[in-house]
Design an enzyme around this catalytic site. Sequence first.
Site, PDB file in Angstrom:
ATOM      1  N   GLU A  26      10.509  -8.924 -10.087  1.00 54.40           N
ATOM      2  CA  GLU A  26      11.408  -8.417  -8.995  1.00 54.40           C
ATOM      3  C   GLU A  26      12.799  -9.427  -8.808  1.00 54.40           C
ATOM      4  O   GLU A  26      13.307  -9.183  -7.851  1.00 54.40           O
ATOM      5  CB  GLU A  26      10.560  -8.248  -7.698  1.00 54.40           C
ATOM      6  CG  GLU A  26       9.543  -7.411  -7.797  1.00 54.40           C
ATOM      7  CD  GLU A  26       8.911  -7.336  -6.288  1.00 54.40           C
ATOM      8  OE1 GLU A  26       9.337  -6.676  -5.510  1.00 54.40           O
ATOM      9  OE2 GLU A  26       7.587  -7.855  -6.072  1.00 54.40           O
TER      10      GLU A  26
ATOM     11  N   SER B 192       7.447  -3.492  -5.597  1.00 57.28           N
ATOM     12  CA  SER B 192       8.611  -2.644  -5.943  1.00 57.28           C
ATOM     13  C   SER B 192       8.277  -1.452  -6.803  1.00 57.28           C
ATOM     14  O   SER B 192       9.193  -1.004  -7.701  1.00 57.28           O
ATOM     15  CB  SER B 192       9.575  -3.497  -6.574  1.00 57.28           C
ATOM     16  OG  SER B 192      10.337  -4.319  -5.555  1.00 57.28           O
TER      17      SER B 192
ATOM     18  N   ASP C 148       2.711  -0.011   4.478  1.00 56.10           N
ATOM     19  CA  ASP C 148       3.084   1.582   3.794  1.00 56.10           C
ATOM     20  C   ASP C 148       2.079   2.025   4.044  1.00 56.10           C
ATOM     21  O   ASP C 148       0.943   1.755   3.870  1.00 56.10           O
ATOM     22  CB  ASP C 148       3.633   1.148   2.369  1.00 56.10           C
ATOM     23  CG  ASP C 148       4.999   0.352   2.313  1.00 56.10           C
ATOM     24  OD1 ASP C 148       5.696   0.177   3.105  1.00 56.10           O
ATOM     25  OD2 ASP C 148       5.018  -0.248   1.021  1.00 56.10           O
TER      26      ASP C 148
END
Length: 306
Positions: A18, A150, A257
Amino acid sequence: MQQDFGKVAVLFGGNSAERDVSLASGNAILTALISQGINAVGIDPKTDDISLLKKLGFDRVFIALHGRGGEDGVIQGFLTTLDIPFTGCGVMSSAIAMDKSKTKQIWQSMQLPTADYQLIVKESFDESQCAAILARLSGTVMVKPINEGSSIGMAKANNEQQLIAALNNAFTYDDKVLVEAWITGKEFTVSMLNGQTLPAIRMQTKNEFYDYQAKYQSTDTQYFCPCGLEDDKLAELNRLAIEAFNAIGCRGWGRVDFMLDEHEQWYLLEVNTVPGMTTSSLVPKAAKQAGYSFEQLVVEILKQTL
């Protein structure tokens, strides 16, 4: 403000998969801090000697490293040893949150909702297992490297050949891979700041799921904030976010999330302990809805080190 914070190192870049996202986050944070009169300096562990942080007189650190080395407790342990305050979660909560299987095990032990899954280890993986894995997880699955963020290395699979290909790809990122029952529904995220929830966001993409391309490259991804939930459903979401965040021992700031399936059932996906802070990132979007400018948000996060 400069006197309060002293000399601040913004750690960004690093060596993880990332890196590019981290560079974007770190540069945005660095610019915001400098604009507020704070003596901030960008430090990239890939090219700079971070063992000199103490000798160079840094008083605190804003961690903007995503992925391994930044979110997994490694840099947190290093800074703790140096006795330099830093933003975000501590060593143990960072390490746990980075490992998707450990996170899910803790949530399950606390009766928090998360999808069924199976952990696959590279050295013992046998392709002949794939049919049984699919059958146990209702036929369609999401494949996730355990320690990546990600959406890197993630893929959907609904037959044996797809699952074999997805697992082999995921094994290029990690020796342990999570195979999770596919959830059909809407994706939400709740940002955390100082123990409180920021306004929830619903993400909508034309892709099969909210993947790397949808997050960082697409111009079609839609973000809804306010997220459109009824008050009782929003309250349930916020309660679950706080419980999930606290269950891992997280502190300061972060993001949780979720998926909301077709039967209005919530499922926890993961905790992000160093979320993205790019122009398209979710935490700044939620903070803006709550009345924070990007600069105010960055300073608020840095205040946690005082």
